[in-house]
Design an enzyme around this catalytic site. Structure first.
Site, PDB file in Angstrom:
ATOM      1  N   PHE A 220      16.781   7.768  17.178  1.00 43.64           N
ATOM      2  CA  PHE A 220      16.377   6.546  16.025  1.00 43.64           C
ATOM      3  C   PHE A 220      15.010   6.581  15.602  1.00 43.64           C
ATOM      4  CE2 PHE A 220      16.293   2.443  14.369  1.00 43.64           C
ATOM      5  CZ  PHE A 220      16.654   2.473  13.043  1.00 43.64           C
TER       6      PHE A 220
ATOM      7  N   LYS B 236       7.230   4.048  23.312  1.00 46.26           N
ATOM      8  CA  LYS B 236       7.418   2.509  23.737  1.00 46.26           C
ATOM      9  C   LYS B 236       7.439   2.359  25.335  1.00 46.26           C
ATOM     10  CE  LYS B 236      10.548  -1.304  22.737  1.00 46.26           C
ATOM     11  NZ  LYS B 236      11.823  -1.552  21.923  1.00 46.26           N
TER      12      LYS B 236
ATOM     13  N   MET C 153      -5.111   8.487 -17.558  1.00 46.38           N
ATOM     14  CA  MET C 153      -5.682   9.860 -17.126  1.00 46.38           C
ATOM     15  C   MET C 153      -4.892  11.035 -17.606  1.00 46.38           C
ATOM     16  SD  MET C 153      -8.503  10.930 -16.454  1.00 46.38           S
ATOM     17  CE  MET C 153      -9.570  10.172 -15.578  1.00 46.38           C
TER      18      MET C 153
HETATM   19  C1  LIG Z   1      -0.190   8.393  -5.811  1.00 48.12           C
HETATM   20  C2  LIG Z   1      -0.587   9.210  -7.008  1.00 48.12           C
HETATM   21  N1  LIG Z   1       0.631   9.535  -7.893  1.00 48.12           N
HETATM   22  C3  LIG Z   1      -0.019  10.582  -9.000  1.00 48.12           C
HETATM   23  C4  LIG Z   1      -1.204  10.813  -9.344  1.00 48.12           C
HETATM   24  C5  LIG Z   1      -1.785  11.479 -10.609  1.00 48.12           C
HETATM   25  N2  LIG Z   1      -2.600  10.322 -11.481  1.00 48.12           N
HETATM   26  C6  LIG Z   1      -3.640  10.557 -11.446  1.00 48.12           C
HETATM   27  S1  LIG Z   1      -4.303   9.144 -12.614  1.00 48.12           S
HETATM   28  C7  LIG Z   1      -2.787   8.724 -12.985  1.00 48.12           C
HETATM   29  C8  LIG Z   1      -2.311   7.622 -14.008  1.00 48.12           C
HETATM   30  C9  LIG Z   1      -2.795   6.527 -13.617  1.00 48.12           C
HETATM   31  O1  LIG Z   1      -2.287   5.494 -14.519  1.00 48.12           O
HETATM   32  P1  LIG Z   1      -3.004   4.000 -14.581  1.00 48.12           P
HETATM   33  O2  LIG Z   1      -2.936   3.335 -13.229  1.00 48.12           O
HETATM   34  O3  LIG Z   1      -2.249   3.187 -15.679  1.00 48.12           O
HETATM   35  O4  LIG Z   1      -4.452   4.189 -14.958  1.00 48.12           O
HETATM   36  P2  LIG Z   1      -5.046   4.633 -16.294  1.00 48.12           P
HETATM   37  O5  LIG Z   1      -5.566   5.982 -16.268  1.00 48.12           O
HETATM   38  O6  LIG Z   1      -4.256   4.446 -17.541  1.00 48.12           O
HETATM   39  O7  LIG Z   1      -6.559   3.891 -16.432  1.00 48.12           O
HETATM   40  C10 LIG Z   1      -1.568   9.600 -12.301  1.00 48.12           C
HETATM   41  C11 LIG Z   1      -0.345   9.470 -12.685  1.00 48.12           C
HETATM   42  C12 LIG Z   1      -2.300  10.100  -8.516  1.00 48.12           C
HETATM   43  N3  LIG Z   1      -3.564  10.142  -8.594  1.00 48.12           N
HETATM   44  N4  LIG Z   1      -1.741   9.396  -7.338  1.00 48.12           N
END
Ligand SMILES: Cc1ncc(C[n+]2csc(CCOP(=O)(O)OP(=O)(O)O)c2C)c(N)n1
Ligand SMILES: [Mg+2]
Lengths: 564, 158
Positions: free
Chosen positions: A112, A162, A474
């Site tokens: 587990f 553990k 982004m």
């Molecule tokens: C854990 C994770 N999943 C996916 C990504 C891919 N990714 C890079 S930027 C982004 C968008 C982020 O959106 P938000 O937090 O709203 O920021 P914004 O770009 O809109 O400022 C994603 C999905 C990542 N960097 N990290």
């Protein structure tokens, strides 16, 4: 001293002068938690997710330069923490992660909550240990701290079954660490340094290329001295922000994919790159064959494997950048004439004039860049800045007026959404006198939103500023630019009420549409001194510019984007 | 830019501890380096083991491999591009109905001998430079070998 393995963990943490451990308990680590309960030497902060515990320890480590400590249980506790390990590994953050494991007798039986933790952590740690005998624990823990903080820093994982935490053995922590096979080079080779100084003295257009290693090595003061003395202009990587003050006339800006035009042009025009603690990452170099192609390269790095990995170095110098600068400064003082770069400075000033980092205000929606600048104007040096990952992160790196090293904490190498809030908690814990701001996105903030509870419980009043564009911005930007506006799964129009969300946990929330509202909200949040979310409605379709498209050359930047 | 790929032998001295082989194998798979053969055994009367790895890569890649190996905590020394004496062993199982004399003569030429004779098959062993092992395995084909096992290279600096 004859004590249990669990007590040894406590004694070792005390001996290492650890003041805070971020963690989350569970079956396999319970013996250690029982000892935590009995001690008064350090604080334990219960985050609400193991990933957050590791990120908080990273934030703490980045803000202090000390080794961050996190503690989690076996199986799912451990796997939840892996993202943090990988993040710390990519950004060279000193960290010790202690995890529980199923008892020795059960290892290999699919017990587990058993998982091959050291098998998983091996590629994302500097080193790891599975402890099989309590008698080894003092040595292993001491080595773990030593390895984490020396050489190129990084995370070390110690997995303790553990029964080993229950086993009684001798505790002696006084022995010096003796690792025959691990002796990081810290002093630079004198001959190479002399040659490098000759090259600097002969160069017409030298450029300091400053990397995150400078921050890790606490060498920013020396870099400032070196650049002042030689008058050599500088570009910073994303990780190096804060090495030079934002208003230092010698600082051009950040370079790379979202660096400034002037920084990238300077890199393309320089005849001598002086790389200090930087690793020529693909987000910095763009197309390798076109990178700094007019230049010779001096590369100072603590990690020999970073040198000539991607770009061939003409003057490789392995060593701690602080020591190397101490060796370089007296030589440079004698040999380098600070007056000789005048025309180079003019060239750079022209690049700056041609395309400065900028944005245009239009309509009544707030521009995200304005928000970042405004935080800088209102708090400046009084704030430590963390971010999540996305457009908001790049705008912060571009527009925040950084004034000192360790002011800037962001996930660079791994680009981990969800990093910002827990990291900002760690930063706050490390530096209670300053405001800890997490500039985040409407996507990222939800990846560790549960930490509102931790912030309330431990009175760590982080202010989360969401640059809310209702998008995974982004990714949306790339879809706009390179996928013909097919915004596949990036529209975040459906959102929680962030104000109520903050309030539900006992924090404060603000929804902001105008400049006045923003100023008022930030002021109020600072005064209230509880965890806050400031949900700022910003222009949805703003792009991070300028931009070097992936694989493109630094001198071929996309400077603007016009709606077609 | 295509870089020239070459066969390289890397000899690594490591602490003789439980996880060291997985660290090395993991480094190769994780960074996309190729392993042609890998042998490992303790160095007598010491706390070390020696690992001999045959790989292929450009000069740059092999330099990276060497540096990355060095970075692993339990690695003491890495010999690459050294002047190495290299040997490999092979065992070959051959049906009994082939000409014993011819087989014996061939194995002799490659520092070998017949090591086992059963009712239906025999096993021959040779040990030689890896290139010559290739030649031997080519030559032995006409005796219709049923199974072949190679040890992988071991090497020592001159
Ligand atoms: C854990 C994770 N999943 C996916 C990504 C891919 N990714 C890079 S930027 C982004 C968008 C982020 O959106 P938000 O937090 O709203 O920021 P914004 O770009 O809109 O400022 C994603 C999905 C990542 N960097 N990290
Ligand atoms: Mg967003």
């Amino acid at each position: 001293m004859q004590i249990s393995g669990a007590q040894m963990v406590i004694e070792a943490l005390i001996a290492e002068e650890v003041e805070v451990v971020f963690g989350y308990p569970g079956g396999a680590i319970m013996n250690v938690y029982d000892e935590i309960y009995k001690q008064r030497s350090f604080q334990h902060i219960l985050t609400r997710h193991e990933q957050a515990a590791v990120h908080a320890a990273e934030g703490y480590a980045k803000a202090t330069g000390k080794v961050g400590v996190a503690m989690i249980t076996s199986g799912p506790g451990f796997t939840n923490g892996v993202t943090g390990l990988a993040d710390a590994y990519m950004d060279s953050i000193p960290l010790v992660l202690i995890s529980g494991q199923v008892p020795m007798s059960l290892i290999g039986t699919d017990a587990f909550q058993e998982i091959d933790a050291v098998g998983i952590s091996r590629p994302c740690t500097k080193h790891n240990y599975l402890v099989t005998d309590a008698a080894d624990l003092p040595r292993i823990l001491k080595e773990a701290f030593y390895i984490a903080r020396t050489g190129r820093p990084g995370p070390v994982h110690v997995d303790i079954p553990k029964d080993v935490t229950a086993q009684i053995a001798t505790f002696d922590y006084s022995k010096e660490v003796e690792l025959e096979t691990y002796k990081p080079t810290t002093k630079g080779n004198t001959r190479q340094i002399k040659k490098a100084i000759d090259a600097i003295a002969a160069a017409k257009r030298p450029l300091l290329y400053l990397g995150g290693g400078i921050i890790n090595a606490n060498a920013a003061e020396l870099v400032r001295e070196f650049s002042r003395m030689t008058q050599i202009p500088a570009v910073e990587t994303f990780m190096a922000r804060g090495t030079l003050r934002y208003d230092d006339p010698l600082l051009i800006s950040m370079l790379g994919m979202h660096g400034s035009y002037a920084a990238n042009m300077a890199m393309s025009e320089t005849d001598l790159v002086i790389g200090l603690g930087a690793r020529f990452d693909d987000r910095v170099t763009g197309k390798l064959s076109e990178f700094a192609k007019n230049a010779q390269i001096i590369h100072v790095d603590i990690d020999p494997a970073s040198i000539s990995k991607l770009v061939n170095a003409h003057f490789p110098i392995v060593g701690d950048v602080k020591n190397v600068l101490e060796q370089m400064i007296p030589l440079a003082k004698e040999q380098v004439d600070p007056a000789r770069y005048e025309s180079w400075h003019n060239t750079i000033a022209n690049f700056n004039k041609l395309h400065p980092l900028s944005y245009t205000e239009e309509g009544d929606r707030l521009k995200p860049q304005w928000v970042v600048e405004r935080i800088g104007q209102l708090l400046g040096d009084d704030a430590n800045i963390s971010t999540d990952v996305g457009q908001h992160q790049m705008w912060t790196a571009q527009f925040y007026p950084f004034t000192r090293p360790r002011q800037w904490v962001s996930s660079g190498g791994l680009g981990t959404m969800g990093f910002g809030f827990p990291a900002a908690l760690g930063v706050k814990r490390a530096d209670m006198d300053r405001v800890s701001i997490n500039i985040t996105g409407d996507g990222s903030i939800l990846m560790n939103i549960q930490e509102l509870m931790t912030a309330v419980e431990y009175k760590l009043p982080v202010i989360n500023v969401i640059l809310n564009n209702n998008f995974l911005g982004m990714v949306r930007q790339w879809q706009t630019l390179f996928y013909d506006k097919r915004h596949s799964s990036t529209d975040l129009s459906i959102q929680p009420d962030f104000v109520k969300l903050a309030e539900a946990f006992g924090g404060v929330g603000y929804r902001v549409n105008t400049k006045e509202e923003f100023d008022a909200a930030l002021k109020d949040a600072v005064e209230k001194n509880v965890v806050a979310i400031i949900d700022v409605v910003v222009n949805r379709f703003e792009n991070v510019l300028p931009m070097v498209p992936a694989g493109g050359s630094l001198f071929n930047m996309m400077l603007e984007y016009k709606e077609k | 830019m295509m870089e020239q790929t070459e066969r390289r032998v890397i000899s690594v001295i490591v602490m003789n501890e439980a996880s060291v082989l997985s660290r090395i194998a993991g480094l190769f798979s994780g960074r996309g380096y190729n392993i042609e053969s890998l042998t490992v055994a303790p160095i007598p009367e010491s706390k070390y083991s020696r690992i001999t790895i045959v790989t292929a890569g450009s000069v740059r890649v092999v330099e990276q491999i060497t540096k990355q190996l060095h970075k692993l905590i339990p690695v003491l020394r890495v010999y690459e591009h050294a002047d190495l004496v290299e040997t490999e062993m092979a065992l070959v199982k051959i049906p009994m109905n082939e000409s014993l004399g011819d087989i014996e003569a061939l194995t002799h030429a490659y520092n070998g001998r017949i090591v086992n004779v059963g009712s239906d098959t025999m096993i021959v062993m040779i040990s030689d430079e890896p290139m010559r092992v290739n030649h031997f395995l080519e030559a032995i084909k006409r005796f219709h070998p049923k199974e072949i096992v190679r040890s992988g290279s071991v090497a020592l600096e001159r």
